[in-house]
Design an enzyme around this catalytic site. Structure first.
Site: not given
Ligand SMILES: CC/C=C(/N=C/c1c(COP(=O)(O)O)cnc(C)c1O)C(=O)O
Length: 388
Positions: A81, A103, A371
């Protein structure tokens, strides 16, 4: 702005002007070498390039293809991210925005955005479903410690879907000063393209690193979990034209895709419009969006990115669902065979990759995008696997 029949901007008039402003800013930035120089100057802060290495014991356990791991879990803040959050902050600064909103579901995007805001000195507000505030409490503490305001969203299912709706609602009433850092490859154009572009650093590095380690070859398969689609499109897009490379996305099968409790949008949903974009949606015949479930907050979402919907329709990528139980199995496998505790989201990819590897030959190679890391999940896993 289209991915075949998918994509577009299905938003109220009020958003058109600022989406045009965002698209112009994005197009200008990606064409500007200075933007990419600034992004690359952040590599030492992020910890890029992330490593790519063999998983010998997982390879042996699965008994087929050679399995490699792309370690996006080792990035600063613990997931992919951060790539997108930092790049979008650079864009927000170019657009002269002073307030940042985001969000979050797993809290990883929230932490990444709060981190980027601390680094660039911008005010940060993160919208997070109240249920996710509970199950990803570690990340809520981190966001607050980083100086961000966390707004618990209590409508609907109190998860990522509701947090995203609330972020859009807030944005529409604060367009002048506020930049919305969307955390996945979802939402109206240009967001799916913008987020995929910023995350494609994952697939670009993987291609280069794999070739260097395997005298110029391509991997035979690449596997990533699918929530909104940012780590998967980021990993897959640099391989899109390399048709010898199989692209496998693993969605959240929850309690099973034959139940009402899952988030396997591409596997069990159908084309529709959701959060401003034409894509695949889990919906009933009247177009009412289903409530979803997943053991992983980051995959618990009834929509998905339009580029993945397009690759499903053309057959360029395949999608399967891993249930909660199978994801917990993947969580255990990577932890106990490789000493790497993965995020529950990534655990879906571990399970799906092992199933695929079994069907491949030992002279073939498969890369898994890890991830994120699982620190945020150890509490809920301990509850789910008491006999661990
Ligand atoms: C933006 C909402 C999704 C979040 N996380 C999704 C996520 C995902 C799924 O998101 P995508 O890559 O965008 O499909 C995969 N891996 C990890 C470690 C994640 O945290 C978040 O809020 O952190």
């Amino acid at each position: 702005s289209r991915f075949g029949d998918f994509g577009g901007q299905y938003v109220p008039e009020a958003l058109h002007a600022c989406l045009r402003e965002l698209e112009a800013g994005f197009d200008e930035a990606v064409a500007d070498p200075k933007f990419w120089e600034e992004f690359r100057s952040l590599y030492s802060y992020i910890g890029r390039p992330s490593s790519l290495h063999k998983a010998d014991r997982l390879t042996e356990y699965c008994g087929g293809a050679q399995i490699w791991l792309k370690r996006e879990d080792l990035n600063h803040t613990g997931s992919h991210k951060i790539n997108n959050a930092l790049a979008q902050l650079l864009l927000a600064k170019r657009l002269g925005k002073t307030e940042i909103i985001a969000e979050t579901g797993a809290g990883q995007h929230g932490v990444a955005t709060a981190t980027a805001c601390a680094k660039f000195g911008l005010k940060c507000t993160v919208f997070m479903g109240a249920e996710d505030v509970r199950r990803q409490a570690l990340n809520v503490f981190r966001m607050r410690i980083l100086g961000a305001k966390v707004v618990a969203v209590t409508n609907g299912t109190r998860t990522l879907r509701d947090a995203t709706s609330e972020a859009f609602r807030f944005w529409v009433t604060n367009l002048k000063t506020t930049y919305y850092v969307v955390g996945s490859a979802i939402g109206p154009h240009p967001y799916p393209t913008l987020v995929r572009t910023f995350q494609s650093v994952i697939g670009q590095e993987t291609k280069k690193q794999f070739a260097e380690l395997n005298n110029g070859k391509l991997p035979d398969a690449v596997v990533a979990c699918v929530g909104g689609g940012s780590n998967s499109t980021g990993m897959f897009s640099p391989f899109e034209k390399d048709l010898s490379v199989k692209l496998l996305g693993v969605e959240a099968g929850g309690d099973g895709i034959d139940t009402e409790h899952h988030s396997a949008t591409l596997t069990a949903g159908r084309p529709g419009v959701f959060h401003g974009v034409k894509t695949y949606v889990l919906q009933d015949q009247d177009g009412q969006v289903h409530d979803t479930h997943s053991v992983s907050a980051g995959l618990d979402y009834p929509g998905v990115g339009p580029e993945l919907a397009f690759w499903k329709s053309t057959g360029r990528a395949e999608f399967i669902a891993a249930s909660d139980a199978q994801a917990l199995e993947g969580f255990k496998l990577l932890s106990q065979l490789e000493g790497i505790i993965p995020a529950l989201e990534s655990s879906h990819a571990i399970y799906g990759a092992c199933e695929l590897a079994k069907k491949m030959r030992p002279d073939q190679h498969l890369v898994i995008n890890v991830s994120g890391r699982g620190d945020k999940d150890v509490q809920s896993v301990a509850e789910a696997l008491p006999k661990l």
